[in-house]
Design an enzyme around this catalytic site. Structure first.
Site, mmCIF file in Angstrom:
data_model
loop_
_atom_site.group_PDB
_atom_site.id
_atom_site.type_symbol
_atom_site.label_atom_id
_atom_site.label_comp_id
_atom_site.label_asym_id
_atom_site.label_seq_id
_atom_site.Cartn_x
_atom_site.Cartn_y
_atom_site.Cartn_z
ATOM 1 N N CYS A 42 -13.246 1.668 -2.030
ATOM 2 C CA CYS A 42 -13.771 2.796 -1.244
ATOM 3 C C CYS A 42 -15.258 2.960 -1.507
ATOM 4 C CB CYS A 42 -13.047 4.092 -1.598
ATOM 5 S SG CYS A 42 -11.246 3.996 -1.478
ATOM 6 N N CYS A 73 8.123 -3.858 -12.761
ATOM 7 C CA CYS A 73 7.146 -2.835 -12.329
ATOM 8 C C CYS A 73 6.553 -2.091 -13.527
ATOM 9 C CB CYS A 73 7.826 -1.898 -11.342
ATOM 10 S SG CYS A 73 7.334 -0.175 -11.394
ATOM 11 N N CYS A 132 6.936 1.708 -13.773
ATOM 12 C CA CYS A 132 8.299 2.100 -14.153
ATOM 13 C C CYS A 132 8.421 2.072 -15.681
ATOM 14 C CB CYS A 132 9.326 1.156 -13.546
ATOM 15 S SG CYS A 132 9.180 0.991 -11.754
#
Ligand SMILES: *[C@@H]1O[C@H](CO)[C@@H](O)[C@H](O)[C@H]1NC(C)=O
Length: 501
Positions: free
Chosen positions: A53, A385, A388
């Site tokens: 960004c 993950c 997780c």
């Protein structure tokens, strides 16, 4: 003699120049109005901490300035402040760029993130989506892309013109759209106005739409006619197949020759099911792991499977059997007739529940998650993950707090390995946490807060039937952004042993 004052004014002016921006910063209460009052808006959903960004910011500013005089407006939304707005617009990563033509016609920005490219992309987007064609331009236009659409209607037929333009606006990134009101051209193409001809480089070369012009019907026709009879599943086509609303029949084979051979063999089945089941080959060497998602073995090819894309059910064809026209025809016919049961992948039901977190698998999902007497918080995770793993100790702590509370028989904290168990829920990323409230199981609520014990307790108390709140001991709340990892390619690409689509 006014030097000091002039100097000060000069500084002020310079500061004003430095901060003036042609990018409109939007918030929840200004977004809708801005999008409605401007014909075309490019909106950037961003987070201040996101590197891409930051790199985009100066390019975006420059494009906004050059596009302003053409009445094309650029806007930005800070998703760390406007969580609800960003969620509403399905923002899953930063930056997300979308082109808005009003609130109902939204398409992803597909160009490069450089000032000049943004400017030229947006100018193209602002031009009419339908090219007006003549005798001299029609032939050239037919070859403009793999698939092009041409509408033939009378000059006075404003309704057909408008309907076709509406569809073109929506699908303009996918296909070139042209139109003509020259009756001689329609006659030469063998159609009577109003009609649409879709020209394609493959299969039968063209398809004709002759019903009354209706936006939904034209879109459906376009999707069906533009899909090759037997296409190819790959990173570019996968999401189109998944969003088509039709089941997808996969032909897995390791070589191009074999894929062609089986396609030729199964062509009659694909023809018979056109518009009912999509057929596509898939390179089993590159994407063999995807066979596992369809509950096929990943080391035995060629193979065949059907995926019901709406309910995400899998129908693998027995890999011990040969792929013959007759057997596949029967299998597909039975599938269409609803006579084949979906294959459900499940880990075995645990003999005993060890820790405070209840282990859910596909086979005990209904018994535990849909138990109408309990508020059930369920985490969908994947073993690879990272987010997780970071959550795991907090989740254990949360479960332990409820287990020793007065709510121990009313609130269940559970988890399911979504890579090893077919769950009915649509899971977009890992981890996904949902609360299934007692008494209203169909109204599961997805958690989107920070992953802290404190906030999870609040969530259970606010959304569960039992308003079950427990107090935690000495946990520090941190409002880190709750990032998720994609269930598909993005995450998979980063983990070499996961070559998924
Ligand atoms: C469709 O309508 C637009 C706007 O009125 C017009 O410019 C265009 O020529 C029409 N298209 C055809 C093929 O008649």
């Amino acid at each position: 003699m006014h030097t000091a004052r002039n100097f000060a004014l000069g500084l002020l002016a310079a500061a004003a120049v430095a901060t003036a921006s042609d990018v409109e910063q939007l918030k929840k209460d200004t977004f809708d109005d801005f999008v409605k009052t401007n014909d075309i808006v490019l909106a950037e959903f961003f987070a201040p901490w996101c590197g891409h960004c930051k790199a985009l910011a100066p390019e975006y500013e420059e494009a906004a300035t050059s596009l302003k005089e053409k009445d094309i407006r650029l806007a930005k939304i800070d998703c760390t402040e406007e969580t609800e707005l960003c969620q509403q617009h399905g923002v899953e990563g930063y930056p997300t760029l979308k082109v808005f033509r009003g609130l109902d016609n939204v398409s992803p920005y597909k160009g490069p993130r450089k000032a000049a490219a943004i400017t030229s992309y947006m100018i193209k987007q602002s031009l009419p989506a339908v090219s007006t064609l003549t005798k001299d331009t029609l032939e050239e236009f037919k070859k403009a892309d793999k698939v092009v659409l041409v509408a033939f209607f009378d000059a006075a037929d404003k309704a057909s013109n408008e309907t076709f333009s509406k569809v073109a606006d929506k699908l303009r990134d996918n296909y070139p759209f042209g139109a003509t009101n020259d009756a001689a051209l329609a006659e030469a193409e063998g159609v009577t106005a109003p009609a649409i001809v879709l020209y394609k480089e493959f299969d039968e070369g063209k398809a004709v739409f002759t019903e009354k012009f209706d936006a939904e019907a034209i879109e459906k026709f376009t999707k069906t006619a533009a899909t090759p009879l037997i296409g190819e599943v790959g990173p570019e086509t996968y999401s189109d197949y998944m969003s088509s609303g039709l089941p997808l029949a996969y032909i897995f084979a390791e070589t191009a020759e074999e894929r062609k051979e089986i396609s030729d063999l199964l062509k009659p089945v694909a023809e018979a099911q056109r518009g009912v089941v999509n057929f596509a080959t898939i390179d089993a060497k590159a994407f063999g792991a995807h066979a596992g998602n369809l509950n096929l073995k990943t080391d035995k090819f060629p193979a065949f499977a059907i995926q019901e894309t709406v309910k995400n059910q899998k129908f693998p064809y027995d890999q011990e059997k040969a792929i013959t026209l007759e057997d596949i025809k029967t299998f597909v016919d039975d599938f269409v007739a609803g006579k084949v049961d979906p294959s459900i992948k499940s880990e075995p039901i645990p003999e005993t529940q060890e820790g405070p977190v209840t282990v859910v698998v596909a086979k005990n999902y209904n018994d535990i998650v849909l138990d109408d007497t309990k508020d059930v918080l369920l985490e969908f995770y994947a073993p690879w993950c990272g987010h997780c793993k970071a959550l795991a100790p907090k989740y254990e702590e949360l479960a332990a707090l409820y287990a020793k509370s007065e709510f121990k028989d009313k609130v269940v904290i559970a988890k399911v390995d979504a890579t090893l168990n077919d769950v009915p829920d649509e899971v977009q990323g890992f981890p996904t946490i949902k609360l299934f409230p007692a008494g209203s199981k169909s109204e599961a609520v997805t958690y989107s807060g920070a992953r802290t014990v404190e906030d999870l307790i609040k969530f259970i108390a606010e959304n569960g039937k039992y308003k079950a709140s427990v107090s935690e001991e000495g946990e520090e709340a941190s409002a880190a952004p709750a990032a998720t990892e994609s269930t598909t390619s993005e995450a998979a690409k980063q983990t070499e042993d996961h070559d998924e689509l």
